[in-house]
Design an enzyme around this catalytic site. Structure first.
Site: not given
Length: 156
Positions: A134, A139
């Protein structure tokens, strides 16, 4: 938040990957001009203090678009992330119609045995390095590192 029309981007990240190696990284916080919810703080680890002096959306989006320079984008549950960028571009009067690959759809089709397809679950299954889930550039890097595994699966 989860709603593109009402919530705001707080971080944008991207990487350029070639032959399985990260060549370039882009990361910026974005000041949403509002307080974060406890849920978002808990999920991302991003705090109001981290965003206080961050660039505004009108600065962050063009910087991101300059970095990606029309390259195809890769994201997990891509329509979510692309949707936020698309909505932000719409607000700023910027055309944005990218080509993109969704690693969630690839994972669901190429790894049916998993049953759950969250980014960290797929990364662990593929034995990729640990990452800060996150957080935008982590990511992005993880999604990029999925591709050789998935494309190998498609080719063989």
């Amino acid at each position: 938040g989860l709603q593109q029309k009402h919530d705001a981007i707080t971080e944008i990240g991207a990487v350029v990957i070639k032959n399985g190696k990260i060549l370039e990284r882009f990361q910026t916080f974005v000041n949403p001009n509002r307080h974060l919810t406890p849920e978002i703080i808990s999920l991302t680890g991003i705090t109001d203090a981290m965003l206080r002096d961050a660039p505004q959306l009108k600065e962050a989006i063009p910087a991101f678009l300059d970095f990606v320079a029309g390259r195809p984008l890769v994201a997990h549950n891509a329509e979510f992330d692309i949707g936020f960028i698309r909505e932000s571009c719409r607000k700023l009067g910027i055309d944005f119609a990218p080509t993109y690959v969704d690693t969630l759809i690839l994972a669901q089709n190429l790894l049916p045995e998993l049953g759950k397809y969250k980014l960290d679950i797929v990364a662990e299954h593929l034995q990729l390095p640990a990452f800060q889930h996150h957080r935008a550039s982590d990511d992005a890097a993880t999604c990029g590192l999925f591709l050789p595994h998935f494309f190998q699966n498609v080719i063989t």
